[in-house]
Design a protein around this motif. Structure first.
Motif, short mmCIF file in Angstrom:
data_model
loop_
_atom_site.label_atom_id
_atom_site.label_comp_id
_atom_site.label_asym_id
_atom_site.label_seq_id
_atom_site.Cartn_x
_atom_site.Cartn_y
_atom_site.Cartn_z
N HIS A 193 0.33 7.12 1.78
CA HIS A 193 -0.97 7.78 1.71
C HIS A 193 -1.34 8.34 3.08
O HIS A 193 -0.70 8.03 4.08
CB HIS A 193 -2.06 6.79 1.27
CG HIS A 193 -2.28 5.68 2.24
ND1 HIS A 193 -1.43 4.59 2.35
CD2 HIS A 193 -3.23 5.48 3.19
CE1 HIS A 193 -1.86 3.78 3.30
NE2 HIS A 193 -2.96 4.31 3.84
N TYR A 227 0.89 -1.17 0.00
CA TYR A 227 0.00 0.00 0.00
C TYR A 227 0.93 1.21 0.00
O TYR A 227 1.63 1.44 0.98
CB TYR A 227 -0.90 -0.03 1.24
CG TYR A 227 -2.12 0.89 1.20
CD1 TYR A 227 -2.20 1.98 0.34
CD2 TYR A 227 -3.18 0.66 2.06
CE1 TYR A 227 -3.31 2.80 0.32
CE2 TYR A 227 -4.31 1.48 2.06
CZ TYR A 227 -4.35 2.55 1.17
OH TYR A 227 -5.45 3.37 1.17
N HIS A 270 1.77 7.34 5.58
CA HIS A 270 2.32 6.01 5.91
C HIS A 270 2.20 5.11 4.69
O HIS A 270 1.45 5.42 3.76
CB HIS A 270 1.59 5.41 7.12
CG HIS A 270 0.11 5.31 6.93
ND1 HIS A 270 -0.73 6.40 7.04
CD2 HIS A 270 -0.70 4.26 6.62
CE1 HIS A 270 -1.97 6.02 6.82
NE2 HIS A 270 -1.99 4.72 6.54
N ASP A 279 -4.86 8.52 5.61
CA ASP A 279 -6.14 7.81 5.73
C ASP A 279 -7.33 8.76 5.68
O ASP A 279 -8.48 8.30 5.60
CB ASP A 279 -6.19 7.02 7.05
CG ASP A 279 -5.34 5.76 6.96
OD1 ASP A 279 -4.91 5.40 5.84
OD2 ASP A 279 -5.11 5.13 8.00
FE FE2 Z 1 -3.59 3.76 5.76
#
Ligand code: FE2
Ligand code: AKG
Length: 219
Positions: free
Chosen positions: A134, A131, A193, A136
């Motif tokens: 980004h 991932y 993160h 959240d």
């Molecule tokens: Fe996240």
């Protein structure tokens, strides 16, 4: 499998061992905006998290999407995990949501965060999944305020990848392996993160405390 509070050890609903963890999390959030906790779980939380694994619902995982509501889309160059929302219909999931609710109430008292709800899903990253960096939540949307991730991987080895990297504004990035018993808690609007590519299956639960209720059903 029924997952009621562990007999003879007291429910976390009665307070107790987890209060120390909650206080630790509150202090770290105040000081740094995040907490990467590897200090050992209470019996109760250990039991709750271990109980998720048999319930990990094999059939209702679906590719994760990015964005919310109208802008939600699948984008495998950013995010490759599969998720399954926790509804609380099964005992282990219910116990997790209850535990998170206790943490919510504690943090509201301690840090005046005004958190009103919690949404959470299981996540499964396969080999090669990641991932990218980004946030959240989009700053200013007053939506997801606090992110909470619990890792469920016994025997995670250094070469297995899959570390979460936090990028605090005024400090060096910090990395943590997704080993069973580690918790990551951070401010959703402020802490970029990422999850590094995994070399083996990586299981976790991710959740978000919000300041207003969901307007649309979870997808
Ligand atoms: Fe996240
Ligand atoms: O699993 C992790 O370490 C973080 C996952 C994440 O960033 C997310 O689901 O938004």
């Amino acid at each position: 499998m029924p997952l009621s509070p562990r007999p003879g050890r007291g429910s976390s609903l009665e307070g107790g061992a987890d209060q120390r963890l909650f206080e630790h999390i509150a202090r770290e959030l105040e000081d740094k905006g995040y907490c990467l906790y590897t200090g050992g779980l209470s019996d109760q939380l250990d039991y709750i998290l271990a109980g998720q694994l048999p319930e990990f619902p094999a059939r209702d995982f679906r590719p994760a999407r990015i964005g919310r509501e109208k802008t939600r889309q699948k984008n495998t160059s950013i995010r490759r995990d599969e998720i399954s929302w926790i509804t609380g219909e099964r005992p282990a999931g219910r116990a997790w949501l209850d535990w998170a609710d206790e943490l919510r109430l504690y943090l509201n008292c301690r840090l005046f965060l005004g958190l009103t709800s919690f949404e959470s899903h299981y996540a499964r990253y396969g080999e090669g999944d990641f991932y990218r960096r980004h946030l959240d939540a989009f700053p200013g949307e007053a939506n997801r305020v606090l992110s909470l991730v619990a890792y469920l991987n016994h025997d995670w080895a250094p070469g297995d990848g899959g570390e979460i990297i936090l990028y605090p504004d005024a400090a060096a990035p910090v990395a943590t392996a997704p080993a069973f018993g580690t918790l990551a808690i951070f401010l959703a609007e402020e802490m970029p993160h990422e999850v590094l590519p995994c070399r083996t299956e990586r299981l976790s639960i991710a959740g978000w405390f919000r300041v207003r209720p969901l307007e649309t059903p979870l997808l």
